[in-house]
Write an enzyme that holds these catalytic residues in place. Structure first.
Site, short mmCIF file in Angstrom:
data_model
loop_
_atom_site.label_atom_id
_atom_site.label_comp_id
_atom_site.label_asym_id
_atom_site.label_seq_id
_atom_site.Cartn_x
_atom_site.Cartn_y
_atom_site.Cartn_z
N ASP A 273 -52.99 7.75 -3.54
CA ASP A 273 -51.60 8.10 -3.77
C ASP A 273 -51.14 7.26 -4.96
O ASP A 273 -51.43 6.05 -5.02
CB ASP A 273 -50.71 7.84 -2.55
CG ASP A 273 -49.41 8.60 -2.68
OD1 ASP A 273 -49.44 9.85 -2.71
OD2 ASP A 273 -48.34 7.97 -2.79
N SER A 274 -50.51 7.92 -5.88
CA SER A 274 -50.24 7.22 -7.13
C SER A 274 -48.96 7.73 -7.75
O SER A 274 -48.41 8.75 -7.34
CB SER A 274 -51.42 7.44 -8.09
OG SER A 274 -51.75 8.81 -8.15
N PHE B 192 -53.52 14.22 -17.17
CA PHE B 192 -52.62 15.10 -16.41
C PHE B 192 -51.31 14.34 -16.17
O PHE B 192 -51.16 13.19 -16.60
CB PHE B 192 -53.26 15.51 -15.07
CG PHE B 192 -53.50 14.36 -14.13
CD1 PHE B 192 -54.63 13.59 -14.23
CD2 PHE B 192 -52.58 14.03 -13.14
CE1 PHE B 192 -54.85 12.50 -13.38
CE2 PHE B 192 -52.78 12.96 -12.27
CZ PHE B 192 -53.93 12.20 -12.40
N GLY B 193 -50.39 15.00 -15.49
CA GLY B 193 -49.17 14.34 -15.04
C GLY B 193 -48.41 13.68 -16.19
O GLY B 193 -48.13 14.29 -17.22
P1 IMP Z 1 -49.99 12.27 -5.67
O1 IMP Z 1 -51.04 13.27 -6.02
O2 IMP Z 1 -49.14 12.64 -4.52
O3 IMP Z 1 -50.56 10.89 -5.56
O4 IMP Z 1 -49.01 12.26 -6.91
C1 IMP Z 1 -49.29 11.51 -8.02
C2 IMP Z 1 -48.39 11.94 -9.15
O5 IMP Z 1 -48.20 10.79 -9.96
C3 IMP Z 1 -49.07 12.99 -10.02
O6 IMP Z 1 -48.62 14.28 -9.76
C4 IMP Z 1 -48.67 12.55 -11.41
O7 IMP Z 1 -47.45 13.13 -11.72
C5 IMP Z 1 -48.50 11.05 -11.30
N1 IMP Z 1 -49.76 10.34 -11.68
C6 IMP Z 1 -50.58 9.62 -10.87
N2 IMP Z 1 -51.64 9.17 -11.55
C7 IMP Z 1 -51.49 9.60 -12.80
C8 IMP Z 1 -52.31 9.46 -13.97
O8 IMP Z 1 -53.40 8.87 -13.98
N3 IMP Z 1 -51.83 10.06 -15.07
C9 IMP Z 1 -50.66 10.74 -15.09
N4 IMP Z 1 -49.88 10.92 -14.04
C10 IMP Z 1 -50.29 10.35 -12.88
#
Ligand code: IMP
Length: 207
Positions: free
Chosen positions: A74-75, A161-162
């Site tokens: 989770d990030s 991504f993200g």
């Molecule tokens: P999760 O998948 O619920 O942990 O959501 C993590 C969200 O944080 C992702 O949809 C991204 O928007 C953002 N995120 C987490 N790690 C990264 C990364 O390495 N690069 C860019 N965005 C990230």
């Protein structure tokens, strides 16, 4: 003996990052299994208030549904001027109901965050990741990684991504995290750090 480990994420790019980190650590005999390769099960509600709580929710659900050891991450992005937000709300910051990790969702999140931060000069930011490993025997391990940097004023770069196009890592001056190769990103990133800390526990699953 090869041990199968479920990666509880619908984000194919995250799974690829995890595979690369395991390869870099020289951990063979571990086959990462994607959610698409197991019998579908309902996504658990990510209602934890911390990255660690949400990573454990996802990993426990994966074990319960499949009987496989399960890794989950989770990030998110923590902006100092926003008291650590978007934080655990990073994936759904814009309230966009698109598929998790989908490009239109990412663009909506990025645009909203840039608009909110338009007049704010203090742009310190960090990516944070908590990786959890839960085994069918009920053992639980977690590790956290941070990647310090700042928020850019406009997106740049095509990789990742993200929030990658709007994140300027402190250790890659002039290049956003979307302008790094996957190898460069893994060597520095929050998730790379967290997974390398978890790697010995993943390796121990083989014995
Ligand atoms: P999760 O998948 O619920 O942990 O959501 C993590 C969200 O944080 C992702 O949809 C991204 O928007 C953002 N995120 C987490 N790690 C990264 C990364 O390495 N690069 C860019 N965005 C990230």
């Amino acid at each position: 003996m090869t041990v199968r480990v479920l990666v509880a994420s619908n984000n194919a790019k995250k799974l690829k990052e995890l595979q690369q980190v395991l390869d870099d650590c020289g951990i063979d005999g571990v086959e990462l299994v994607a959610l698409g390769d197991v019998e579908p099960y309902p996504e658990p509600k990510e209602d934890g208030l911390t990255f660690e709580a949400n990573a454990l929710i996802k990993a426990r659900a994966g074990v319960a549904a499949t009987g496989l050891p399960c890794v989950a991450d989770d990030s998110g992005l923590a902006i100092a001027a926003l008291n650590g937000m978007p934080g655990v709300l990073s994936a759904r910051w814009s309230g966009h109901a698109g598929q998790h990790g989908a490009e239109d969702t990412d663009t909506a999140n990025n645009n909203l965050l840039l608009a909110q931060m338009a007049d704010i000069a203090q742009r310190d930011a960090a990516f944070v990741s908590c990786c959890a490993l839960v085994t069918p025997q009920g053992e639980e391990f977690t590790a956290e990684g941070r990647w310090e940097g700042s928020l850019l004023e406009a997106p740049k770069g095509e990789h990742g991504f993200g929030y990658d196009p709007i994140f300027q890592p402190a250790d890659t001056p002039g290049r956003s995290s979307a302008q790094l190769t996957p190898e460069e990103k893994n060597a520095r990133s929050h998730r790379g750090t967290a997974l390398r800390a978890l790697a010995p526990h993943i390796a121990a699953l083989r014995s």
